[in-house]
Each structure stands twice: as C-alpha cells, then as structure tokens.
Motif scaffolding. Structure first.
Motif, short mmCIF file in Angstrom:
data_model
loop_
_atom_site.label_atom_id
_atom_site.label_comp_id
_atom_site.label_asym_id
_atom_site.label_seq_id
_atom_site.Cartn_x
_atom_site.Cartn_y
_atom_site.Cartn_z
N ALA A 1 56.11 -8.19 -27.48
CA ALA A 1 56.42 -6.83 -27.05
C ALA A 1 56.89 -6.78 -25.61
O ALA A 1 57.56 -5.82 -25.20
CB ALA A 1 55.20 -5.92 -27.23
N ALA A 2 56.53 -7.79 -24.82
CA ALA A 2 56.92 -7.82 -23.40
C ALA A 2 58.33 -8.35 -23.18
O ALA A 2 58.80 -8.41 -22.04
CB ALA A 2 55.93 -8.69 -22.61
N LEU A 3 59.03 -8.72 -24.26
CA LEU A 3 60.39 -9.24 -24.12
C LEU A 3 61.34 -8.11 -23.71
O LEU A 3 61.10 -6.94 -24.01
CB LEU A 3 60.86 -9.84 -25.45
CG LEU A 3 60.08 -11.08 -25.91
CD1 LEU A 3 60.44 -11.43 -27.35
CD2 LEU A 3 60.38 -12.27 -25.00
N PRO A 4 62.45 -8.45 -23.04
CA PRO A 4 63.40 -7.41 -22.62
C PRO A 4 64.13 -6.78 -23.79
O PRO A 4 64.05 -7.28 -24.93
CB PRO A 4 64.36 -8.17 -21.70
CG PRO A 4 64.27 -9.60 -22.15
CD PRO A 4 62.84 -9.79 -22.58
N ALA B 1 59.55 1.19 -19.88
CA ALA B 1 58.88 1.42 -21.16
C ALA B 1 58.84 0.14 -21.98
O ALA B 1 57.82 -0.19 -22.60
CB ALA B 1 59.61 2.52 -21.94
N LYS B 2 59.94 -0.61 -21.97
CA LYS B 2 59.99 -1.83 -22.78
C LYS B 2 59.08 -2.92 -22.22
O LYS B 2 58.36 -3.60 -22.97
CB LYS B 2 61.44 -2.35 -22.84
CG LYS B 2 61.59 -3.59 -23.72
CD LYS B 2 61.34 -3.24 -25.17
CE LYS B 2 60.95 -4.43 -26.00
NZ LYS B 2 59.63 -4.97 -25.77
N SER C 1 62.22 -9.21 -16.39
CA SER C 1 61.33 -9.99 -17.25
C SER C 1 61.09 -11.40 -16.72
O SER C 1 60.15 -12.07 -17.15
CB SER C 1 61.89 -10.07 -18.68
OG SER C 1 63.08 -10.85 -18.73
N ILE C 2 61.93 -11.85 -15.79
CA ILE C 2 61.69 -13.14 -15.14
C ILE C 2 60.32 -13.15 -14.46
O ILE C 2 59.64 -14.18 -14.41
CB ILE C 2 62.80 -13.44 -14.11
CG1 ILE C 2 64.16 -13.54 -14.81
CG2 ILE C 2 62.51 -14.72 -13.33
CD1 ILE C 2 65.34 -13.65 -13.85
#
Length: 308
Positions: A261-264, A231-232, A294-295
């Motif tokens: 918003a795409a950050l963990p 979701a995140k 997220s990498i």
C-alpha cells in the motif's frame, strides 16, 4: 534506517537511470513504450506465472487479508472521492483522484521489489493485492466513468470491462500458473529455466521503464497532486494497516500489505486517465511526486514493518 535505505537504493537507482536516459534523450519515449510492452506482456508475465505455479491456491487467497485490504482501500478511496467532490469536481474526475489515492505500482515495482526484500513468503500477499487492484478497483473506476457519461449503468458497459480483464496478461499469467499448480504438474527443467531467464528481465526492465516514463511527466496542479501523493504514500498504508490489525491478519501478511500500500501511484492510473480524458495532468504529476518521495517513505515503511 541506513541499512534499509541501502537495500531499496538499487531499485530506485534503476528508476533514476531510466529517467536520466530518457531525460537526455539517449533513450527516446518511443523506446520506453516498447520496453514497457516487453515487460508487461513477456517478462513480468513469465515471472508471475512462475511464482503462481509454485503456489497453492490457499496461499494466494486469504479471506481476512482480502477483507482487510478491501476495507482499508475503500476507506481511502472514499476519502479521496469526498475531498474531490468538496472541491466541486465532477464525479468522473473525483473517481479518478480517488483511484490515485489507493492504486499503487504493484505490478512493475511491488512484485519485483517486495519479493526480493521480504522473501518468497511475500509472493502470495503481493499477488493478492495486485489481483484485488485489477479486478475490483480498476473495474470500479471504469464503471463509474461509463455511468457518468451515459447517464446511468448499462449492461453494454460491462462487455469491454470483461474483455479488458480477460485480456490482461498479468491476470492471465497468474490464473495459468495457479491452474498449473492445482493440477500438480511439475515444471520441466527447460521450461523452468526459460521462465526464470525471461522473468529475470522483469525487475530491471520494469524499473528502467518506470524511470523513462517519469521523464515525460511534468508537475502541475501542485496542491491537488501533492494531496493525492500524500494519500497514497501515507493514508493508504495506514488505513490497510489499521484494518489488518482490527481483523486479525497474520503479522507477516500485514507487513506485506502495508508495504504494498506504500507504493507510489501506479502508471496504469494515468493510462485510464488518458483513455477517458479525465484529470491527466493531476494524475501524471501525482505519479511523479509520489515516486520521488517514495525513495524516502518506502525505506521508512520497511523499517517500521520490520520492527512490528
């Protein structure tokens, strides 16, 4: 894709170095806690003050941007809440999971990384995301948990929340910087150099501290934590992107919003979970899983917004 990945790789390399140092116990968890405190109260605050002091208030606040980010984030928050309630979780745990779905690590990872990758034009939008997360959603989760435990909303619950907001060094440094900017005061050269030197420690210090903190986390409740990470990393950037497109936000600002918003999942969500004794294991695992994935996902997002 490779070029974008290589641009983000040094940032995750610093996170990995912090993880390795803590995992081998060369850098103990007590040291990680003190490093985090140094970054939070000094280095990052200096960076934010210096950024804000060079901004016009209009460059920070954009009504369309704020509305789009709030709309997309609230949509994901509501989905997270609904999924948790459908699994039979109490309101406090459901709210904490909802928080995981849309609070990213903007302070320690987003500010240092996105400004470097996207340029100084990204400062205003990134600070807007950080401000909304801290003022709106951190307040929301605190109110919900207090209301759940006391059987309803009480005025006495507002005082500690207000004190927490006022005492937050990131908010204080941004407000102080904006006031300095509004008064049209120049930064004296020695002060500017001092802030630049101290702020330069924020990026490596914050990333190293993130990695060191991850070494103490364990993966548990894999299905729930995996859902929160998905979701995140996927739903949140997608939702704010759709909202920004629908409202007509400037394309560059939209890209910054999506990247933020795409950050963990942010570490401060775990601090709240630990403070209230709610869903600590799930939140901790979601931070670890979302940071690892997220990498790959952040370079993909950076590539997509670069082509938009």
């Amino acid at each position: 894709m490779l070029a974008v990945f290589l641009k983000t790789l040094p940032f995750f390399g610093l996170i990995g170095l912090g993880w390795l140092a803590a995992r081998t116990r060369f850098f103990p968890q007590e040291a990680a806690a003190w490093l985090t405190k140094f970054v939070f109260f000094f280095a990052l605050s200096a960076m934010l003050f210096r950024f804000a002091a060079g901004l016009d208030l209009a460059a920070l606040f954009d009504a369309r941007f704020a509305l789009a980010y709030l709309a997309g984030s609230f949509a994901v928050w509501a989905v997270g809440m609904a999924v948790a309630r459908a699994r039979g979780l109490p309101v406090s745990e459901a709210a904490m999971e909802a928080q995981c779905c849309m609070i990213g690590n903007t302070g320690f990872l987003g500010v240092p990384m996105l400004v470097v990758l996207l340029g100084e034009r990204a400062i205003g939008p990134v600070l807007m995301v950080l401000t909304i997360d801290m003022l709106v959603f951190s307040t929301l989760i605190t109110l919900i948990i207090h209301a759940g435990r006391s059987g309803g909303m009480r005025l006495s619950s507002l005082a500690p929340i207000g004190r927490g907001v006022v005492a937050n060094p990131m908010i204080l440094s941004m407000v102080a910087g904006l006031l300095w900017s509004q008064m049209r005061l120049p930064l004296p050269a020695p002060l500017d150099e001092f802030l630049a030197m101290l702020g330069a420690a924020a990026t490596p210090g914050a990333l190293f501290a993130i990695g060191a903190s991850l070494a103490a986390r364990r993966i548990g409740r894999l299905a729930a934590s995996g859902w929160l990470s998905l979701a995140k990393l996927v739903l949140h950037p997608l939702a704010v992107g759709v909202a920004a497109w629908g409202i007509g936000v400037d394309s560059f600002a939209t890209g910054v919003m999506i990247a933020a918003a795409a950050l963990p999942v942010a570490g401060n969500v775990y601090i709240l979970a630990q403070h209230f004794g709610v869903a600590q294991q799930r939140v901790s695992a979601a931070i670890l899983i979302s940071t690892v994935f997220s990498i790959v996902t952040i370079p993909l997002v950076m590539l997509l917004i670069g082509q938009a």
